[in-house]
Scaffold this motif. Structure first.
Motif, PDB file in Angstrom:
ATOM      1  N   ILE A  12       0.799  -1.094  -0.087  1.00 31.92           N
ATOM      2  CA  ILE A  12       0.016   0.035  -0.024  1.00 31.92           C
ATOM      3  C   ILE A  12       0.854   1.312  -0.077  1.00 31.92           C
ATOM      4  O   ILE A  12       1.737   1.537   0.727  1.00 31.92           O
ATOM      5  N   TYR A  13       0.812   2.050  -1.050  1.00 31.63           N
ATOM      6  CA  TYR A  13       1.359   3.382  -1.016  1.00 31.63           C
ATOM      7  C   TYR A  13       0.624   4.449  -0.390  1.00 31.63           C
ATOM      8  O   TYR A  13      -0.688   4.433  -0.731  1.00 31.63           O
ATOM      9  N   ARG A  14       1.136   5.264   0.445  1.00 36.32           N
ATOM     10  CA  ARG A  14       0.312   6.739   0.868  1.00 36.32           C
ATOM     11  C   ARG A  14       1.018   7.784   0.377  1.00 36.32           C
ATOM     12  O   ARG A  14       2.254   7.786   0.158  1.00 36.32           O
ATOM     13  N   THR A  15       0.247   8.723   0.233  1.00 36.46           N
ATOM     14  CA  THR A  15       0.500  10.016  -0.214  1.00 36.46           C
ATOM     15  C   THR A  15       1.483  10.767   1.042  1.00 36.46           C
ATOM     16  O   THR A  15       1.299  10.111   1.948  1.00 36.46           O
ATOM     17  N   ARG A  16       2.069  11.516   0.485  1.00 40.58           N
ATOM     18  CA  ARG A  16       3.195  12.270   1.507  1.00 40.58           C
ATOM     19  C   ARG A  16       2.585  12.741   2.800  1.00 40.58           C
ATOM     20  O   ARG A  16       3.329  12.377   3.624  1.00 40.58           O
ATOM     21  N   GLY A  18      -0.132  11.188   4.084  1.00 37.79           N
ATOM     22  CA  GLY A  18      -0.871   9.926   4.769  1.00 37.79           C
ATOM     23  C   GLY A  18      -2.254   9.915   4.607  1.00 37.79           C
ATOM     24  O   GLY A  18      -2.863   9.178   4.987  1.00 37.79           O
ATOM     25  N   GLY A  19      -2.776  10.905   3.508  1.00 42.22           N
ATOM     26  CA  GLY A  19      -4.249  11.020   3.256  1.00 42.22           C
ATOM     27  C   GLY A  19      -4.671   9.791   2.363  1.00 42.22           C
ATOM     28  O   GLY A  19      -5.684   9.001   2.889  1.00 42.22           O
ATOM     29  N   THR A  20      -4.306   9.653   0.984  1.00 42.18           N
ATOM     30  CA  THR A  20      -4.854   8.797   0.062  1.00 42.18           C
ATOM     31  C   THR A  20      -3.888   7.545   0.197  1.00 42.18           C
ATOM     32  O   THR A  20      -2.702   7.498   0.286  1.00 42.18           O
ATOM     33  N   GLN A  21      -4.584   6.654  -0.149  1.00 42.79           N
ATOM     34  CA  GLN A  21      -4.029   5.063   0.138  1.00 42.79           C
ATOM     35  C   GLN A  21      -4.133   4.429  -1.345  1.00 42.79           C
ATOM     36  O   GLN A  21      -5.206   4.507  -1.970  1.00 42.79           O
ATOM     37  N   GLN A  23      -3.608   0.813  -3.154  1.00 43.55           N
ATOM     38  CA  GLN A  23      -2.989  -0.455  -2.942  1.00 43.55           C
ATOM     39  C   GLN A  23      -2.548  -1.237  -4.294  1.00 43.55           C
ATOM     40  O   GLN A  23      -3.277  -1.556  -5.117  1.00 43.55           O
ATOM     41  N   THR A  62       4.213  -4.003   2.261  1.00 45.15           N
ATOM     42  CA  THR A  62       3.351  -3.533   3.542  1.00 45.15           C
ATOM     43  C   THR A  62       3.179  -4.670   4.587  1.00 45.15           C
ATOM     44  O   THR A  62       3.170  -4.657   5.605  1.00 45.15           O
TER      45      THR A  62
END
Length: 254
Positions: A12-16, A18-21, A23, A62
């Motif tokens: 899972i990548y998160r935006t800088r 941490g708002g948007t994820q 997968q 992750t």
């Protein structure tokens, strides 16, 4: 013997902030046996590149784990990752990744130089590979003096020089013309017949149809797989094409 094992891999990548994820991988499971030739296919955005980065220890999952010869990659300390890749993995890239300031010989020998091997030992490893791959006459030339197909042979030699447990190939035919593609695929088949394990990510049905097994990735997981069995290249090509059509139209596994 199982060389590579992937268990419950998730990324899972998160935006800088941490708002948007996003997968990229949801739950990937498969294994690769010693001497296998496996192709991985899937539409753009399906997670192929993310998966390859995990297998190459270029990125961390992750959740889940990748094992090489039973050893979890997560157990390797960050300071030892580069050495691990150099000693265990061979890489063949679409863009060759050769150094123009090095001649062919030095490009191939670079991984051994980084390991600190002596020159005599390096040359003893180099010459059989160079002759086998048909690039012995090119050793003193520079990358800008040879063709794309020849560059990819040099890249293959560089991948093989360390006697890797597995070769990871990322779209190896993507920058080649039809003739060079045929030559490279024949070369990969020859390498595999000698026992080298190969895992190749590709968009090319032609390239995948030379493998012994094809994994299809969709929505971040293994959607389907096809084994060659007794199929010819032409029959496997058709089977792959049919599966990709199902993938593209959202059909069910079959």
């Amino acid at each position: 013997m199982t060389v590579l094992e992937v268990k419950n891999l998730k990324k899972i990548y998160r935006t800088r902030f941490g708002g948007t994820q996003v997968q990229a991988l949801s739950c990937v499971n498969f294994s690769v046996e010693e001497g296998e030739y496996v192709a991985i296919m899937g539409e753009s955005g399906s997670g192929k590149t993310t998966l390859l980065n995990m297998l190459a220890a270029l990125d961390k999952p992750t959740e889940g784990e990748v094992y090489l010869d039973g050893k979890p990659l997560s157990s390797i300390k960050d300071k030892n990752i580069s050495e691990f890749r150099r000693d265990n993995l061979g890489f063949v890239f679409q863009e060759f990744n050769l150094l123009d300031t090095f001649n062919v010989k030095d490009n191939i020998l670079l991984p051994l130089v980084l390991k600190g091997e002596n020159y005599k030992a390096m040359m003893q490893k180099l010459m059989p590979i160079a002759k086998d791959l048909g690039i012995a006459p090119l050793l003193e030339k520079y990358p800008y003096e040879i063709s794309g197909g020849q560059k990819q042979r040099v890249a293959a030699a560089r991948a093989l020089i360390t006697d890797p447990r597995i070769i990871l190939a990322d779209e190896p035919t993507g920058a080649l013309d039809s003739r060079s593609t045929d030559e490279l695929l024949a070369l990969f088949a020859k390498i595999n017949q000698k026992g080298q394990t190969i895992l190749m990510v590709t968009h090319s049905v032609k390239a995948a149809s030379r493998a012994g097994r094809v994994l299809f990735i969709r929505d971040g997981e293994v959607y389907h797989q096809v084994y060659r069995g007794n199929m010819s290249d032409e029959q496997l090509y058709q089977k792959i094409s049919d599966t990709l059509t199902i993938l593209a139209t959202g059909g069910d596994r079959r």
